[in-house]
Design a protein around this motif. Structure first.
Motif, PDB file in Angstrom:
ATOM      1  N   ARG A 143      -4.339  -7.100 -11.703  1.00 31.69           N
ATOM      2  CA  ARG A 143      -4.449  -6.423 -10.414  1.00 31.69           C
ATOM      3  C   ARG A 143      -5.252  -5.129 -10.595  1.00 31.69           C
ATOM      4  NH1 ARG A 143      -1.141  -9.201  -6.951  1.00 31.69           N
ATOM      5  NH2 ARG A 143      -1.662  -7.690  -5.320  1.00 31.69           N
ATOM      6  N   ALA A 144      -6.506  -5.283 -11.021  1.00 30.29           N
ATOM      7  CA  ALA A 144      -7.344  -4.121 -11.321  1.00 30.29           C
ATOM      8  C   ALA A 144      -7.599  -3.267 -10.090  1.00 30.29           C
ATOM      9  CB  ALA A 144      -8.678  -4.579 -11.923  1.00 30.29           C
ATOM     10  N   ALA A 145      -7.782  -3.903  -8.931  1.00 31.80           N
ATOM     11  CA  ALA A 145      -8.042  -3.130  -7.713  1.00 31.80           C
ATOM     12  C   ALA A 145      -6.842  -2.259  -7.355  1.00 31.80           C
ATOM     13  CB  ALA A 145      -8.376  -4.072  -6.558  1.00 31.80           C
ATOM     14  N   ASP A 146      -5.633  -2.823  -7.493  1.00 31.18           N
ATOM     15  CA  ASP A 146      -4.432  -2.027  -7.227  1.00 31.18           C
ATOM     16  C   ASP A 146      -4.305  -0.882  -8.220  1.00 31.18           C
ATOM     17  OD1 ASP A 146      -3.670  -3.585  -5.091  1.00 31.18           O
ATOM     18  OD2 ASP A 146      -2.404  -4.910  -6.292  1.00 31.18           O
ATOM     19  N   CYS A 147      -4.606  -1.167  -9.477  1.00 34.25           N
ATOM     20  CA  CYS A 147      -4.540  -0.126 -10.506  1.00 34.25           C
ATOM     21  C   CYS A 147      -5.505   1.009 -10.186  1.00 34.25           C
ATOM     22  CB  CYS A 147      -4.856  -0.743 -11.873  1.00 34.25           C
ATOM     23  SG  CYS A 147      -4.918   0.459 -13.214  1.00 34.25           S
ATOM     24  N   ASP A 148      -6.738   0.669  -9.825  1.00 35.82           N
ATOM     25  CA  ASP A 148      -7.730   1.699  -9.511  1.00 35.82           C
ATOM     26  C   ASP A 148      -7.321   2.499  -8.275  1.00 35.82           C
ATOM     27  OD1 ASP A 148      -9.178   0.852 -11.662  1.00 35.82           O
ATOM     28  OD2 ASP A 148     -10.685  -0.238 -10.518  1.00 35.82           O
ATOM     29  N   GLN A 149      -6.756   1.832  -7.267  1.00 33.24           N
ATOM     30  CA  GLN A 149      -6.297   2.538  -6.070  1.00 33.24           C
ATOM     31  C   GLN A 149      -5.202   3.537  -6.425  1.00 33.24           C
ATOM     32  OE1 GLN A 149      -5.035   0.003  -2.843  1.00 33.24           O
ATOM     33  NE2 GLN A 149      -3.835   1.634  -1.883  1.00 33.24           N
ATOM     34  N   ARG A 156      -6.770   6.523  -8.218  1.00 35.34           N
ATOM     35  CA  ARG A 156      -7.525   7.386  -7.295  1.00 35.34           C
ATOM     36  C   ARG A 156      -6.586   8.272  -6.487  1.00 35.34           C
ATOM     37  NH1 ARG A 156     -10.463   2.659  -6.322  1.00 35.34           N
ATOM     38  NH2 ARG A 156      -9.363   2.367  -4.331  1.00 35.34           N
ATOM     39  N   ALA A 179      -2.785  -3.431 -14.415  1.00 32.22           N
ATOM     40  CA  ALA A 179      -4.018  -3.854 -15.085  1.00 32.22           C
ATOM     41  C   ALA A 179      -3.780  -5.119 -15.908  1.00 32.22           C
ATOM     42  CB  ALA A 179      -4.547  -2.729 -15.966  1.00 32.22           C
ATOM     43  N   ALA A 207     -11.117   5.192 -15.657  1.00 30.79           N
ATOM     44  CA  ALA A 207     -11.105   5.131 -14.192  1.00 30.79           C
ATOM     45  C   ALA A 207     -10.422   6.357 -13.603  1.00 30.79           C
ATOM     46  CB  ALA A 207     -10.404   3.855 -13.729  1.00 30.79           C
ATOM     47  N   GLU A 219      -8.536   2.026 -17.884  1.00 37.99           N
ATOM     48  CA  GLU A 219      -7.796   2.707 -16.826  1.00 37.99           C
ATOM     49  C   GLU A 219      -7.870   4.220 -16.993  1.00 37.99           C
ATOM     50  OE1 GLU A 219      -6.607  -0.080 -18.470  1.00 37.99           O
ATOM     51  OE2 GLU A 219      -7.303  -1.214 -16.709  1.00 37.99           O
ATOM     52  N   SER A 239       0.838  -1.210   0.000  1.00 37.41           N
ATOM     53  CA  SER A 239       0.000   0.000   0.000  1.00 37.41           C
ATOM     54  C   SER A 239       0.871   1.256   0.000  1.00 37.41           C
ATOM     55  CB  SER A 239      -0.922  -0.001   1.224  1.00 37.41           C
ATOM     56  OG  SER A 239      -1.824  -1.092   1.180  1.00 37.41           O
TER      57      SER A 239
END
Length: 423
Positions: free
Chosen positions: A327-333, A336, A323, A364, A361, A301
């Motif tokens: 690891r889409a969640a990591d990419c979105d984090q 953001r 992506a 996003a 992405e 993190s």
């Protein structure tokens, strides 16, 4: 009842501060942290009864995506200096400053003591979960220490200026602090003892290459540990890293982190994490796997937090690699966390993502942007590439809410970009 009228300079700064806060979400970023920790103190600063510490002003500017040397920060500095001077010259100002400085010095010493205590507990942590919690606590305590140190310095300077204006001797400085090293806004570390500085830890390092990461949060490495190694020939030539080599590099990095954590050398561990961002981006998914496997999810993190400050092209490359690796969640984090950057940089990151075919992405990134930034900011972003960004931003705003799309349309018309909206 006696009514006290604010000095003009204090009122001007309080008004500017209120306008800045209006651009921010009170439940997010540093603004959310300060609002939760000391809501009454923050309100007193907005009302002009107190002067907000300069480090907090800088943090709010960071939340707003304003560069440190930009025009808004320059104007903030001028308003702040004038307001602080006028505030300090009020009756009882010198005594209030001295009292506040003494309190800040107590906080600095307490944070220093608390950091040592947490460091000792971290050395003997029973498991990965406990260690991760202690690391998080330690990061915040170190930020408290850094902020208290900065405020003691600031308050001493204000006392000196007040004494010079009154023709009296400057205020005696408090005991000098635990010397500051290059640091990030949250992940600062305290100076180690002489014994720790001389006891170098020989550990394997993650092979890296390329320029050092840029951005306000990146700090330098600590003495006693090498954190760079020559890049392999295939990396230097721009070739892709072999999966086996990426796995070995990730395993070496995690081993190094564990050795550093075991000795309480958190600053060097953080520098090693930052160093990973200068190497081939396609090694990062393997590093993520190894960190989670070793119970070091908090370090992953941290790495994503630091990656949000990479230059636009590099940010897009890291997001794309995550992506592609699923690891889409990591990419979105990551995306953001990157939306607080200046709009010029975000435009470059969006263009780089689309140029590499990462349209999801890019969408996003823009969706996160219109969700947390003002419509006026979105219009400024659209102005970087009206033909390409206006329809993308409108689509992102539509995905958030009808109201957000309507507000963006209005801001685009005010900015003279209505022709690009198709309306």
């Amino acid at each position: 009842m006696t009514v006290h009228q604010l000095p003009v300079e204090v009122a001007a700064f309080a008004q500017w501060l209120t306008e800045l806060a209006g651009r921010l979400r009170p439940d997010a970023g540093w603004y959310g942290v300060f609002a939760e920790r000391d809501p009454d103190g923050l309100r007193a600063c907005f009302d002009g009864a107190e002067i907000l510490p300069w480090d907090v002003v800088e943090a709010l500017l960071q939340d707003a995506g304003e560069p440190a040397g930009g025009p808004l920060a320059t104007r903030a500095g001028a308003l702040y200096a004038a307001a602080a001077t006028a505030h300090d010259r009020r009756p009882g100002g010198a005594a209030a400053l001295a009292e506040r400085r003494d309190l800040m010095e107590q906080e600095r010493r307490y944070a220093e003591s608390r950091a040592r205590e947490l460091g000792e507990r971290l050395r003997v942590a029973a498991g990965a979960a406990e260690a991760a919690g202690l690391e998080n606590d330690l990061a915040w305590v170190r930020d408290d220490h850094t902020r208290a140190t900065a405020r003691v310095t600031e308050l001493t300077a204000r006392l000196d200026r007040l004494g010079a204006a009154a023709g009296t001797a400057p205020a005696p400085p408090p005991p000098p602090p635990a010397k500051r090293r290059p640091r990030g806004a949250r992940y600062a570390w305290l100076e180690e003892s002489a014994e720790e500085q001389t006891a170098a830890v020989a550990v394997p390092v993650l092979p890296t290459g390329g320029a050092a990461p840029r951005g306000a949060r990146f700090g330098g490495g600590e003495p006693g540990v090498a954190t760079r190694a020559p890049a392999p020939a295939s990396d230097a030539a721009g070739g892709a890293s072999a999966p086996a080599e990426a796995g070995r590099a990730a395993a070496n990095a995690v081993y190094a982190l564990q050795r550093l954590r075991a000795r309480g050398r958190s600053g060097e561990a953080h520098a090693l994490l930052c160093e990973a961002l200068t190497g081939p981006p396609d090694r990062l998914p393997a590093l993520a796997v190894e960190l989670h496997r070793a119970g070091l999810a908090a370090d992953w993190s941290t790495l994503l937090w630091e990656a949000a400050s990479l230059p636009p092209g590099r940010l897009a490359a890291v997001a794309g690699v995550l992506a592609d690796a699923g690891r889409a969640a990591d990419c979105d984090q990551l995306l953001r966390q990157g939306v607080a950057r200046p709009v010029e940089e975000l435009a470059g990151a969006c263009a780089a993502l689309r140029g590499d075919g990462h349209h999801r992405e890019a969408h996003a990134l823009l969706t996160a942007f219109v969700r947390v930034r003002t419509p006026e900011d979105a219009a400024r972003l659209a102005g970087e590439d009206p033909r390409g960004l206006v329809p993308q931003l409108l689509g992102a705003a539509r995905a958030v809410s009808v109201t957000r799309e309507r507000d963006l349309l209005h801001a685009l018309r005010v900015a003279g970009l209505s022709g690009a909206t198709g309306a």
